[in-house]
Design an enzyme around this catalytic site. Structure first.
Site, PDB file in Angstrom:
ATOM      1  N   CYS A  91     -22.513  21.154   3.967  1.00 17.77           N
ATOM      2  CA  CYS A  91     -23.800  21.308   3.292  1.00 17.77           C
ATOM      3  C   CYS A  91     -23.873  20.483   1.995  1.00 17.77           C
ATOM      4  CB  CYS A  91     -24.103  22.791   3.083  1.00 17.77           C
ATOM      5  SG  CYS A  91     -25.877  23.083   2.852  1.00 17.77           S
ATOM      6  N   HIS A 190     -22.438  26.563   7.724  1.00 14.60           N
ATOM      7  CA  HIS A 190     -21.602  27.506   6.971  1.00 14.60           C
ATOM      8  C   HIS A 190     -21.092  28.547   7.955  1.00 14.60           C
ATOM      9  CE1 HIS A 190     -23.256  26.124   3.106  1.00 14.60           C
ATOM     10  NE2 HIS A 190     -24.455  26.213   3.627  1.00 14.60           N
TER      11      HIS A 190
HETATM   12  N1  GLN Z   1     -28.374  22.068  -2.716  1.00 14.49           N
HETATM   13  C1  GLN Z   1     -28.360  21.564  -1.372  1.00 14.49           C
HETATM   14  C2  GLN Z   1     -29.664  21.771  -0.615  1.00 14.49           C
HETATM   15  O1  GLN Z   1     -30.400  22.710  -0.894  1.00 14.49           O
HETATM   16  C3  GLN Z   1     -27.192  22.183  -0.658  1.00 14.49           C
HETATM   17  C4  GLN Z   1     -27.373  23.640  -0.337  1.00 14.49           C
HETATM   18  C5  GLN Z   1     -26.132  24.299   0.208  1.00 14.49           C
HETATM   19  O2  GLN Z   1     -25.038  23.780   0.102  1.00 14.49           O
HETATM   20  N2  GLN Z   1     -26.288  25.464   0.811  1.00 14.49           N
HETATM   21  O3  GLN Z   1     -29.953  20.976   0.261  1.00 14.49           O
END
Ligand code: GLN
Length: 236
Positions: A91, A190
């Site tokens: 992510c 995740h």
């Molecule tokens: N900040 C990034 C986004 O919103 C990653 C989010 C995350 O790692 N869950 O795309």
């Protein structure tokens, strides 16, 4: 040989249990009688340059930008990846290893450039929910995870995705999810992804150690199978 796994800034980048990816790799490596060392890198510490596997997780926009700046300044992850180290980035971590991504103010900034991938924030609703993807190599079965991101990531033409989206959003372009380029893996899954997908854990390990004997981890396999079934009645 001792397999060195480097977990990077998990206090900043460890949403939805992503730090657990390290424990899964340690568990599955030990099951193959490998010696394993897990190095915890916290902000301010130098990133080791001779690790075998480097792990980055997801995070909010602010911690993501902070982690990116530290990694750029340190240079250790780029050095190790250029030498063939294996990288798994989830992510925010996936966005960080690309060419460009928004900073915490939404302005485009350069990433680490380990893969040709460009992340943007547009007006789309946030991508939140279960994700199911079909890889097409490495003998990998359907993989499942949980996604929660605003950024959408376009891969360069030469970049193979990790899988094609069966359910959820993934990268947000061309039904692609993640990236698997050489020894570098990126994904929006995740979960932690490696607990939910033991086959993916072994694919990551094998990049670092070569072919391994099978490991009949019935609990992990049953859990992975249960997620596949629940998320779409998919059995393979
Ligand atoms: N900040 C990034 C986004 O919103 C990653 C989010 C995350 O790692 N869950 O795309």
């Amino acid at each position: 040989m001792t397999l060195t796994i480097v977990r990077l800034y998990h206090d900043l980048l460890g949403t939805y249990g992503d730090q657990g990816n390290a424990e899964i790799l340690v568990h599955r490596a030990k099951a193959r009688n490998l010696d394993v060392e897990l190095i915890e890198v916290t902000p301010g510490m130098a990133v080791p340059r001779t690790g075998d596997i480097y792990l980055l997780g997801g995070g909010e926009d602010g911690p993501q930008s902070a982690a990116l700046e530290m990694l750029k300044t340190d240079g250790g992850l780029n050095y190790a990846a250029a030498g063939g180290a294996t990288v798994l980035a989830i992510c925010a971590g996936f966005q960080i290893i690309g060419e460009t991504l928004p900073d915490s103010d939404g302005k485009a900034t350069s990433g680490l450039g380990l893969v040709d991938a460009h992340t943007i924030y547009d007006q789309s609703p946030r991508s939140v929910g279960e994700l199911v993807i079909q890889p097409n190599r490495g003998g990998l079965p359907l993989l499942t995870g949980f996604e929660n991101h605003q950024g959408l990531t376009r891969l360069g033409k030469e970049m193979p995705q990790l899988g094609l989206v069966r359910r959820g959003i993934g990268n947000g372009f061309d039904h692609k999810e993640g990236v698997w380029h050489g020894n570098v893996f990126g994904s929006y899954m995740h979960g932690p992804a490696l607990a939910r997908n033991p086959e993916l854990a072994d694919a990551v390990l094998q990049c670092a150690v070569g072919p391994m004997k099978a490991f009949d981890d019935q609990l992990a396999q049953a859990f992975a199978q249960e997620r596949r079934m629940t998320l779409g009645g998919m059995t393979n």
